[in-house]
Design a protein around this motif. Structure first.
Motif, PDB file in Angstrom:
ATOM      1  N   UNK A 108     -40.719   1.856  48.471  1.00 40.17           N
ATOM      2  CA  UNK A 108     -40.693   0.657  47.638  1.00 40.17           C
ATOM      3  C   UNK A 108     -40.776   1.024  46.163  1.00 40.17           C
ATOM      4  N   UNK A 109     -41.659   1.932  45.837  1.00 39.12           N
ATOM      5  CA  UNK A 109     -41.801   2.370  44.447  1.00 39.12           C
ATOM      6  C   UNK A 109     -40.484   2.966  43.937  1.00 39.12           C
ATOM      7  N   UNK A 110     -39.874   3.816  44.733  1.00 43.79           N
ATOM      8  CA  UNK A 110     -38.612   4.452  44.337  1.00 43.79           C
ATOM      9  C   UNK A 110     -37.496   3.415  44.201  1.00 43.79           C
ATOM     10  N   UNK A 111     -37.408   2.487  45.134  1.00 44.18           N
ATOM     11  CA  UNK A 111     -36.364   1.454  45.085  1.00 44.18           C
ATOM     12  C   UNK A 111     -36.536   0.557  43.862  1.00 44.18           C
ATOM     13  N   UNK A 146     -32.480  -6.230  47.862  1.00 49.35           N
ATOM     14  CA  UNK A 146     -33.716  -6.152  47.093  1.00 49.35           C
ATOM     15  C   UNK A 146     -34.517  -4.914  47.499  1.00 49.35           C
ATOM     16  N   UNK A 147     -35.367  -4.426  46.615  1.00 50.21           N
ATOM     17  CA  UNK A 147     -36.124  -3.201  46.886  1.00 50.21           C
ATOM     18  C   UNK A 147     -36.977  -3.268  48.149  1.00 50.21           C
ATOM     19  N   UNK A 165     -35.807   9.708  51.270  1.00 46.85           N
ATOM     20  CA  UNK A 165     -35.670   8.313  50.875  1.00 46.85           C
ATOM     21  C   UNK A 165     -34.826   8.138  49.629  1.00 46.85           C
ATOM     22  N   UNK A 166     -35.061   8.975  48.646  1.00 45.93           N
ATOM     23  CA  UNK A 166     -34.280   8.884  47.404  1.00 45.93           C
ATOM     24  C   UNK A 166     -32.803   9.122  47.690  1.00 45.93           C
ATOM     25  N   UNK A 167     -32.518  10.058  48.567  1.00 44.57           N
ATOM     26  CA  UNK A 167     -31.134  10.343  48.936  1.00 44.57           C
ATOM     27  C   UNK A 167     -30.511   9.139  49.624  1.00 44.57           C
ATOM     28  N   UNK A 168     -31.245   8.534  50.558  1.00 41.54           N
ATOM     29  CA  UNK A 168     -30.729   7.355  51.252  1.00 41.54           C
ATOM     30  C   UNK A 168     -30.515   6.203  50.285  1.00 41.54           C
ATOM     31  N   UNK A 169     -31.420   6.009  49.353  1.00 41.82           N
ATOM     32  CA  UNK A 169     -31.289   4.912  48.383  1.00 41.82           C
ATOM     33  C   UNK A 169     -30.005   5.072  47.596  1.00 41.82           C
ATOM     34  N   UNK A 170     -29.777   6.273  47.107  1.00 45.09           N
ATOM     35  CA  UNK A 170     -28.586   6.507  46.309  1.00 45.09           C
ATOM     36  C   UNK A 170     -27.329   6.341  47.146  1.00 45.09           C
ATOM     37  N   UNK A 171     -27.314   6.872  48.352  1.00 43.98           N
ATOM     38  CA  UNK A 171     -26.146   6.754  49.221  1.00 43.98           C
ATOM     39  C   UNK A 171     -25.876   5.294  49.567  1.00 43.98           C
TER      40      UNK A 171
END
Length: 136
Positions: free
Chosen positions: A60-63, A29-30, A12-18
């Motif tokens: 959600x927390x990470x976003x 929005x998150x 998830x963190x990887x997808x968020x950054x990409x």
């Protein structure tokens, strides 16, 4: 189950950054981001409802954290820009017209070098942990 959650958070963190890099200035929005990422994982991994809820909460927390970090960096850049402009004005006030003209020429000559440095620093940072770099 715990390993699955850890993997989900990392993916998830990887997808968020990409996603953030691809979208540029488009804001999402998150909640939307967490929903999209969770749905994708649920579809690919055939998650149970309990797993979907847990994965969504993690996404959600990470976003939300990333959005706060992004906002802080944005504010910091604005402060630095204002300080730089104020410093430039003070320097300009000290110079004679001839010195101002020379200084403007110097800045124009250095502009391409600075762009290249900025471009290069991003590449150096990306390759920092690459295979063969000697770093892990």
């Amino acid at each position: 189950m715990r390993k699955l959650m850890i993997i989900a958070v990392l993916v998830g963190a990887t997808f968020v950054q990409a996603q953030a890099q691809r979208r540029g200035n488009q804001e999402i929005n998150p909640e939307q981001l967490a929903e999209r990422m969770s749905e994708r994982m649920a579809e690919k991994l055939d998650l149970s409802e309990e797993q979907k809820k847990a994965v969504y909460a993690l996404h959600l927390e990470e976003a939300q954290k990333r959005k706060v970090q992004w906002e802080a960096r944005k504010e910091e850049r604005e402060v630095l820009k204002a300080e730089r402009e104020a410093r430039q004005e003070k320097i300009t006030a000290l110079l004679t017209p001839e010195q101002k003209a020379t200084w403007e020429e110097m800045k124009e000559e250095n502009r391409p070098k600075m762009r290249e440095r900025r471009r290069g620093s991003g590449e150096r940072m990306r390759g920092r942990n690459a295979p063969g770099s000697g770093r892990l």
